[in-house]
Design an enzyme around this catalytic site. Structure first.
Site, PDB file in Angstrom:
ATOM      1  N   ALA A  80      37.063  24.926  35.818  1.00  0.00           N
ATOM      2  CA  ALA A  80      37.322  26.061  36.710  1.00  0.00           C
ATOM      3  C   ALA A  80      36.885  27.362  36.049  1.00  0.00           C
ATOM      4  O   ALA A  80      37.330  27.699  34.947  1.00  0.00           O
ATOM      5  CB  ALA A  80      38.809  26.123  37.051  1.00  0.00           C
ATOM      6  N   GLU A  82      34.836  31.445  37.210  1.00  0.00           N
ATOM      7  CA  GLU A  82      33.854  32.278  37.889  1.00  0.00           C
ATOM      8  C   GLU A  82      32.630  32.282  36.989  1.00  0.00           C
ATOM      9  O   GLU A  82      32.732  32.540  35.784  1.00  0.00           O
ATOM     10  CB  GLU A  82      34.386  33.694  38.074  1.00  0.00           C
ATOM     11  CG  GLU A  82      35.568  33.785  39.026  1.00  0.00           C
ATOM     12  CD  GLU A  82      35.141  33.662  40.480  1.00  0.00           C
ATOM     13  OE1 GLU A  82      33.925  33.806  40.767  1.00  0.00           O
ATOM     14  OE2 GLU A  82      36.005  33.410  41.329  1.00  0.00           O
ATOM     15  N   SER A  83      31.434  32.020  37.547  1.00  0.00           N
ATOM     16  CA  SER A  83      30.324  31.694  36.662  1.00  0.00           C
ATOM     17  C   SER A  83      29.014  32.437  36.913  1.00  0.00           C
ATOM     18  O   SER A  83      28.026  32.140  36.250  1.00  0.00           O
ATOM     19  CB  SER A  83      30.024  30.186  36.742  1.00  0.00           C
ATOM     20  OG  SER A  83      29.551  29.834  38.025  1.00  0.00           O
ATOM     21  N   ASP A 133      26.424  28.502  27.016  1.00  0.00           N
ATOM     22  CA  ASP A 133      25.690  29.058  25.885  1.00  0.00           C
ATOM     23  C   ASP A 133      25.619  30.570  25.932  1.00  0.00           C
ATOM     24  O   ASP A 133      25.266  31.217  24.935  1.00  0.00           O
ATOM     25  CB  ASP A 133      24.273  28.481  25.818  1.00  0.00           C
ATOM     26  CG  ASP A 133      23.426  28.724  27.061  1.00  0.00           C
ATOM     27  OD1 ASP A 133      23.934  29.329  28.033  1.00  0.00           O
ATOM     28  OD2 ASP A 133      22.252  28.300  27.070  1.00  0.00           O
ATOM     29  N   GLU A 134      25.974  31.180  27.069  1.00  0.00           N
ATOM     30  CA  GLU A 134      25.856  32.630  27.199  1.00  0.00           C
ATOM     31  C   GLU A 134      26.830  33.386  26.301  1.00  0.00           C
ATOM     32  O   GLU A 134      26.651  34.581  26.063  1.00  0.00           O
ATOM     33  CB  GLU A 134      26.020  33.053  28.659  1.00  0.00           C
ATOM     34  CG  GLU A 134      24.923  32.499  29.549  1.00  0.00           C
ATOM     35  CD  GLU A 134      24.884  33.125  30.927  1.00  0.00           C
ATOM     36  OE1 GLU A 134      25.155  34.334  31.035  1.00  0.00           O
ATOM     37  OE2 GLU A 134      24.586  32.403  31.882  1.00  0.00           O
ATOM     38  N   PRO A 213      12.781  35.982  45.113  1.00  0.00           N
ATOM     39  CA  PRO A 213      12.981  37.132  44.214  1.00  0.00           C
ATOM     40  C   PRO A 213      13.038  36.729  42.743  1.00  0.00           C
ATOM     41  O   PRO A 213      13.837  35.878  42.356  1.00  0.00           O
ATOM     42  CB  PRO A 213      14.321  37.700  44.688  1.00  0.00           C
ATOM     43  CG  PRO A 213      15.043  36.526  45.285  1.00  0.00           C
ATOM     44  CD  PRO A 213      13.984  35.645  45.878  1.00  0.00           C
TER      45      PRO A 213
END
Length: 356
Positions: A80, A82-83, A133-134, A213
């Site tokens: 769970a 927010e990604s 990994d961010e 985009p």
């Protein structure tokens, strides 16, 4: 029995479907069903007694405590979150609430439950936290890939919130002894991916005749991991990972975003040609880069291979073909997730150039 949180989202639903298809034990699936949580992802489990779905928030400690007491899972897997980086730039509040406060509440509920278990069940219990990994920040073009020893340098509200959640998980292990496992994965792609992310956005926009985009010059480099491979890695970490350890999970597929877009276009040219015969690449439109856009991520996944014997089964060529074909085969799912709220979001993020 295992308890999965966020099991109606992209990675979570793929994990639930793969887990039950392989004949593993039943799952209790707790999901808040925000915009990215989709019961349609789990339609194939309708009537399956092995899958118990509960709509709820990981931040609801009383609810989590009740589920733990009632079902007595041997493990909790936390998908769970927010990604989406872009959404976190526009508004970070939900990311702080879910990824940090929600993880804290979940950890506390799990810790309380774990403390009541007999010693032998305490030793076998696992809390597996799925991260990104961010959290490691951005790499220079020639820098070595991220290892598990790389320092945390998050650059977006999203990655900062995930870094904080990783630190909480680590602290609950070292302070309270909770047997935790953390995985940090590279960019996932595959079925059921919500079309705000790069690959599904390119597919659905291309098929709809809309612009594709691309941020800035499109040379932002990511490592791409097929979601089925990610799920197999998580199963392996759950089975054999050492409590307190972190495992990086990557696909060994570093590619710039623009190359990804051109690959999707070529596959669509082959599998679903435009009526006018022109290539889909003519729809590519460059848009203003997002603030603080990390230039490169790359995962060094040698630890999980060395210690647990895991490697990805898919190459990028095989995985992206499967992904494009899945979206072509599931137009009803795509139409269902493209609600008015989704269209409004794309218009806000990419402006008129996105044709939303």
């Amino acid at each position: 029995m295992i308890l999965v949180t966020g099991g109606a989202g992209f990675i979570g639903s793929n994990f639930v479907l793969d887990w039950l298809a392989a004949g593993h034990e039943p799952i209790v699936n707790l999901d808040k069903l925000t915009y990215a949580g989709n019961r349609a992802n789990l339609a194939g489990l309708q009537g399956d007694a092995r899958h118990v779905f509960v709509q709820g928030d990981i931040g609801d400690r009383a609810l989590v405590a009740r589920l733990l007491a009632e079902h007595q899972p041997r493990a909790v897997l936390n998908f769970a979150a927010e990604s989406h980086v872009d959404r976190s730039i526009h508004g970070a509040g939900e990311f702080i609430a879910t990824n940090i406060v929600g993880t804290f509440q979940l950890l506390e509920a799990v810790r309380a439950h774990w403390g009541t278990l007999p010693v032998e069940r305490q030793a076998d219990f696992r809390f597996l936290h799925v991260s990104t990994d961010e959290v490691y920040g951005s790499l220079a073009p020639d820098a070595p890939a991220f290892t598990e020893q790389h320092g945390y340098e998050p650059n977006s509200p999203y990655s900062a919130s995930k870094a904080a959640s990783d630190h909480l998980v680590r602290a609950w292990h070292h302070t309270h002894g909770l047997p935790v496992l953390t995985t940090n994965c590279s960019n996932n792609y595959g079925p059921y991916h919500f079309p705000e992310k790069l690959i599904p956005l390119m597919i659905v926009n291309a098929l709809a005749g809309k612009p594709l985009p691309v941020y800035g010059d499109g040379q932002q480099v990511r490592d791409w991991l097929y979601v089925g491979d990610h799920c197999s890695a998580i199963r392996r970490v759950l089975a054999a990972g050492r409590p307190g350890e972190t495992y990086n999970v990557g696909g060994w597929n570093e590619k710039p975003n623009l190359e990804i877009v051109h690959t999707v276009c070529r596959l669509l040219d082959e599998l679903r040609p435009r009526a006018d015969g022109r290539p889909y690449a003519t729809q590519i439109t460059y848009v203003q880069d997002r603030p603080g856009h990390d230039r490169r991520y790359a995962i060094d996944a040698r630890k999980i291979e060395r210690e647990l014997g895991w490697r990805p089964a898919e190459t990028f060529d095989t995985g992206i073909r499967k992904t494009v074909q899945w979206y072509l085969d599931h137009p009803d799912w795509v139409a269902q997730v493209q609600s008015g709220a989704y269209r409004d979001w794309v218009a806000t993020q990419y402006g008129a150039a996105a044709g939303a």
